[in-house]
Design a protein around this motif. Structure first.
Motif, PDB file in Angstrom:
ATOM      1  N   ARG A  29       0.836  -1.220   0.000  1.00  0.00           N
ATOM      2  CA  ARG A  29       0.000   0.000   0.000  1.00  0.00           C
ATOM      3  C   ARG A  29       0.861   1.256   0.000  1.00  0.00           C
ATOM      4  O   ARG A  29       0.581   2.213  -0.722  1.00  0.00           O
ATOM      5  N   ALA A  30       1.903   1.244   0.822  1.00  0.00           N
ATOM      6  CA  ALA A  30       2.773   2.424   0.910  1.00  0.00           C
ATOM      7  C   ALA A  30       3.493   2.629  -0.422  1.00  0.00           C
ATOM      8  O   ALA A  30       3.618   3.759  -0.903  1.00  0.00           O
ATOM      9  N   ARG A  31       3.958   1.521  -1.001  1.00  0.00           N
ATOM     10  CA  ARG A  31       4.644   1.618  -2.302  1.00  0.00           C
ATOM     11  C   ARG A  31       3.723   2.233  -3.342  1.00  0.00           C
ATOM     12  O   ARG A  31       4.092   3.143  -4.073  1.00  0.00           O
ATOM     13  N   GLU A  32       2.468   1.719  -3.376  1.00  0.00           N
ATOM     14  CA  GLU A  32       1.509   2.223  -4.382  1.00  0.00           C
ATOM     15  C   GLU A  32       1.177   3.699  -4.139  1.00  0.00           C
ATOM     16  O   GLU A  32       0.981   4.455  -5.090  1.00  0.00           O
ATOM     17  N   ALA A  33       1.115   4.094  -2.864  1.00  0.00           N
ATOM     18  CA  ALA A  33       0.800   5.501  -2.547  1.00  0.00           C
ATOM     19  C   ALA A  33       2.021   6.399  -2.724  1.00  0.00           C
ATOM     20  O   ALA A  33       1.909   7.629  -2.672  1.00  0.00           O
ATOM     21  N   GLY A  34       3.191   5.798  -2.873  1.00  0.00           N
ATOM     22  CA  GLY A  34       4.411   6.588  -3.069  1.00  0.00           C
ATOM     23  C   GLY A  34       4.902   7.257  -1.793  1.00  0.00           C
ATOM     24  O   GLY A  34       5.508   8.328  -1.844  1.00  0.00           O
ATOM     25  N   VAL A  35       4.626   6.633  -0.636  1.00  0.00           N
ATOM     26  CA  VAL A  35       5.130   7.198   0.627  1.00  0.00           C
ATOM     27  C   VAL A  35       6.071   6.192   1.292  1.00  0.00           C
ATOM     28  O   VAL A  35       5.994   4.997   1.047  1.00  0.00           O
ATOM     29  N   ARG A  36       6.938   6.728   2.146  1.00  0.00           N
ATOM     30  CA  ARG A  36       7.807   5.851   2.939  1.00  0.00           C
ATOM     31  C   ARG A  36       6.970   5.231   4.056  1.00  0.00           C
ATOM     32  O   ARG A  36       6.076   5.877   4.601  1.00  0.00           O
ATOM     33  N   LEU A  37       7.288   3.983   4.376  1.00  0.00           N
ATOM     34  CA  LEU A  37       6.613   3.303   5.486  1.00  0.00           C
ATOM     35  C   LEU A  37       7.606   3.208   6.637  1.00  0.00           C
ATOM     36  O   LEU A  37       8.717   2.710   6.467  1.00  0.00           O
ATOM     37  N   ARG A  38       7.193   3.740   7.789  1.00  0.00           N
ATOM     38  CA  ARG A  38       8.042   3.662   8.986  1.00  0.00           C
ATOM     39  C   ARG A  38       7.178   3.058  10.094  1.00  0.00           C
ATOM     40  O   ARG A  38       6.608   3.775  10.917  1.00  0.00           O
ATOM     41  N   PRO A  39       7.028   1.738  10.111  1.00  0.00           N
ATOM     42  CA  PRO A  39       6.088   1.100  11.035  1.00  0.00           C
ATOM     43  C   PRO A  39       6.413   1.417  12.491  1.00  0.00           C
ATOM     44  O   PRO A  39       7.592   1.520  12.854  1.00  0.00           O
ATOM     45  N   HIS A  40       5.369   1.566  13.290  1.00  0.00           N
ATOM     46  CA  HIS A  40       5.564   1.804  14.726  1.00  0.00           C
ATOM     47  C   HIS A  40       5.762   0.450  15.409  1.00  0.00           C
ATOM     48  O   HIS A  40       4.842  -0.362  15.482  1.00  0.00           O
ATOM     49  N   ALA A  41       6.974   0.232  15.914  1.00  0.00           N
ATOM     50  CA  ALA A  41       7.306  -1.074  16.494  1.00  0.00           C
ATOM     51  C   ALA A  41       6.900  -1.194  17.949  1.00  0.00           C
ATOM     52  O   ALA A  41       7.209  -2.190  18.594  1.00  0.00           O
ATOM     53  N   LYS A  42       6.183  -0.172  18.466  1.00  0.00           N
ATOM     54  CA  LYS A  42       5.629  -0.299  19.823  1.00  0.00           C
ATOM     55  C   LYS A  42       4.671  -1.490  19.903  1.00  0.00           C
ATOM     56  O   LYS A  42       4.454  -2.042  20.969  1.00  0.00           O
ATOM     57  N   THR A  43       4.079  -1.843  18.763  1.00  0.00           N
ATOM     58  CA  THR A  43       3.124  -2.957  18.757  1.00  0.00           C
ATOM     59  C   THR A  43       3.809  -4.268  19.127  1.00  0.00           C
ATOM     60  O   THR A  43       3.352  -4.984  20.000  1.00  0.00           O
ATOM     61  N   HIS A  44       4.925  -4.560  18.441  1.00  0.00           N
ATOM     62  CA  HIS A  44       5.542  -5.888  18.646  1.00  0.00           C
ATOM     63  C   HIS A  44       6.762  -5.838  19.558  1.00  0.00           C
ATOM     64  O   HIS A  44       7.038  -6.780  20.269  1.00  0.00           O
ATOM     65  N   LYS A  45       7.545  -4.746  19.496  1.00  0.00           N
ATOM     66  CA  LYS A  45       8.754  -4.577  20.328  1.00  0.00           C
ATOM     67  C   LYS A  45       9.773  -5.687  20.097  1.00  0.00           C
ATOM     68  O   LYS A  45      10.536  -6.044  21.001  1.00  0.00           O
ATOM     69  N   ILE A  46       9.776  -6.238  18.879  1.00  0.00           N
ATOM     70  CA  ILE A  46      10.610  -7.405  18.575  1.00  0.00           C
ATOM     71  C   ILE A  46      11.494  -7.101  17.362  1.00  0.00           C
ATOM     72  O   ILE A  46      10.982  -6.914  16.249  1.00  0.00           O
ATOM     73  N   PRO A  47      12.821  -7.032  17.528  1.00  0.00           N
ATOM     74  CA  PRO A  47      13.691  -6.726  16.386  1.00  0.00           C
ATOM     75  C   PRO A  47      13.489  -7.669  15.193  1.00  0.00           C
ATOM     76  O   PRO A  47      13.537  -7.217  14.048  1.00  0.00           O
ATOM     77  N   GLU A  48      13.229  -8.945  15.433  1.00  0.00           N
ATOM     78  CA  GLU A  48      13.051  -9.878  14.300  1.00  0.00           C
ATOM     79  C   GLU A  48      11.873  -9.424  13.417  1.00  0.00           C
ATOM     80  O   GLU A  48      11.932  -9.557  12.187  1.00  0.00           O
ATOM     81  N   ILE A  49      10.814  -8.898  14.038  1.00  0.00           N
ATOM     82  CA  ILE A  49       9.670  -8.436  13.226  1.00  0.00           C
ATOM     83  C   ILE A  49      10.029  -7.131  12.526  1.00  0.00           C
ATOM     84  O   ILE A  49       9.687  -6.918  11.360  1.00  0.00           O
ATOM     85  N   GLY A  50      10.786  -6.270  13.213  1.00  0.00           N
ATOM     86  CA  GLY A  50      11.267  -5.044  12.566  1.00  0.00           C
ATOM     87  C   GLY A  50      12.081  -5.368  11.317  1.00  0.00           C
ATOM     88  O   GLY A  50      11.953  -4.684  10.290  1.00  0.00           O
ATOM     89  N   ARG A  51      12.891  -6.413  11.398  1.00  0.00           N
ATOM     90  CA  ARG A  51      13.706  -6.787  10.219  1.00  0.00           C
ATOM     91  C   ARG A  51      12.825  -7.258   9.070  1.00  0.00           C
ATOM     92  O   ARG A  51      13.110  -6.963   7.902  1.00  0.00           O
ATOM     93  N   LEU A  52      11.741  -7.970   9.387  1.00  0.00           N
ATOM     94  CA  LEU A  52      10.809  -8.381   8.319  1.00  0.00           C
ATOM     95  C   LEU A  52      10.185  -7.144   7.676  1.00  0.00           C
ATOM     96  O   LEU A  52       9.980  -7.090   6.456  1.00  0.00           O
ATOM     97  N   GLN A  53       9.886  -6.131   8.501  1.00  0.00           N
ATOM     98  CA  GLN A  53       9.275  -4.903   7.964  1.00  0.00           C
ATOM     99  C   GLN A  53      10.265  -4.160   7.062  1.00  0.00           C
ATOM    100  O   GLN A  53       9.893  -3.675   5.985  1.00  0.00           O
TER     101      GLN A  53
END
Ligand SMILES: Cc1ncc(COP(=O)(O)O)c(C=O)c1O
Length: 363
Positions: A29-53
């Protein structure tokens, strides 16, 4: 090989197939909208998930607290935004240490707050990037649109500080009871900071970033002209509140809490081994109702104490002691913060665990 029914409970289970799908969908969705995606990692607090993002295309990670940034920096993340007003010299000292290895920015909505962190950077001959928070109707933190130019001017003059942009968060979307209402809030979430950015630029100051986002509003807000970045967080897991809001379906929810029935003291009452210390006391949004949904059942958890989830059993249903059930929590982000580890699964198959490395980092 372990399977979910073999797990000891209560256990927070994340389905990797659903998690990966959620990450890919928001990235697309972010790619199609042409914006950068900077997910808020407060949800998961897990570096492994941040790396997937990041692997899916995110430009960096958002967090709230300095301690969370320290955990993610130690895990190798190099572009972090603390989307939260950071105040105080002690935090400034820690941020200065981080800024050696991380492209860092923090939120602010006051010249007093930003001055309290700018001094340490100025003394070290460095500058800290800040984004000015503009209120788009949530009425939590953030200056009103009318005060944005004046505050931006003051902030830009603080030694040790560079104004990178503006940001906002439409948390009030969680109280909306109709899709049109969420879409209207999303439009304001994009238009208000974009207009503020225009006015600040007209006053002669550069504004590189216009950052918006929550999970219910992300899709529509990222389409608004002038928005450069989106920061949804909850979308990796989703939860009962997102389903109630119409953001997603139950099949898009990656996190469940596996619980055991520990007592059936009456035909209309069963008790699970998950209370507020497991599920949190956060209410269902937009309309409070119960403490999580037992998947595949109509019976609801109507009462929580610390270690007990009390279920009102519907007449056509029955629970037996020892039986395991999956609970979809009201609010996944707070559940993460209550647990040391999450169990990883694909369907019924258990694939491992991740540590919730940044849990409890409230400073
Ligand atoms: C400032 C800020 N940005 C982004 C988010 C992410 O919103 P959501 O959890 O709805 O995706 C939050 C969530 O609380 C937030 O406070």
């Amino acid at each position: 090989m372990n399977f979910l029914p073999d797990l000891d409970t209560p256990a927070v289970v994340v389905d990797l197939d659903v998690l990966e799908k959620n990450i890919q969908r928001m990235a697309a969705r972010a790619r199609e909208a042409g914006v950068r995606l900077r997910p808020h990692a407060k949800t998961h607090k897990i570096p492994e998930i941040g790396r997937l993002q990041l692997a899916a295309g995110a430009s960096g990670i958002s967090l709230a607290k300095t301690g969370e940034a320290e955990v993610f920096a130690a895990a190798g993340f190099r572009d972090l935004f603390l989307a939260y007003p950071i105040v105080g010299t002690e935090k400034a000292r820690r941020l200065l240490a981080l800024s050696d290895r991380v492209r860092l920015a923090v939120g602010t909505d006051s010249v007093e707050g930003v001055s309290s962190v700018g001094a340490a950077f100025h003394a070290a001959g460095r500058r800290l990037d800040v984004l000015l928070k503009v209120d788009c109707g949530y009425h939590r933190v953030g200056v009103s649109a009318e005060r944005a130019v004046e505050t931006a001017r003051q902030i830009a003059e603080v030694p040790g500080i560079s104004l990178r942009g503006v940001f906002t968060h439409a948390g009030h979307a969680y109280l909306a009871t109709a899709r049109q209402e969420i879409d209207a809030i999303a439009r304001q979430e994009g238009e208000i900071p974009a207009a503020a950015a225009g006015a600040i630029r007209a006053a002669g100051l550069p504004v590189e970033e216009v950052s918006v986002g929550s999970t219910p509003t992300a899709r529509a807000a990222m389409e608004i002209g002038g928005v450069t970045e989106c920061r949804p967080g909850n979308y990796v897991y989703h939860d009962a509140s997102q389903v109630s809001l119409g953001t997603c379906g139950i099949e898009d929810c990656a996190m469940t809490v596996l619980a055991t029935v520990i007592s059936v003291p009456a035909a209309n009452r069963a008790v699970l081994d998950c209370g507020s210390k497991t599920l949190s006391s956060d209410v269902l949004r937009p309309r409070p109702s119960g403490h999580g949904w037992i998947l595949g059942r109509k019976s609801r958890i109507e009462k929580l104490s610390e270690e007990h989830g009390v279920v009102r059993v519907e007449p056509e249903e029955a629970f037996r002691v020892g039986e395991k059930v999956a609970v979809l929590p009201n609010h996944a982000c707070v559940v993460s913060n209550l647990h040391d580890r999450i169990v990883l699964a694909r369907g019924e198959r258990v694939e491992g665990e991740w540590t919730v490395a940044a849990r409890g980092k409230v400073r």
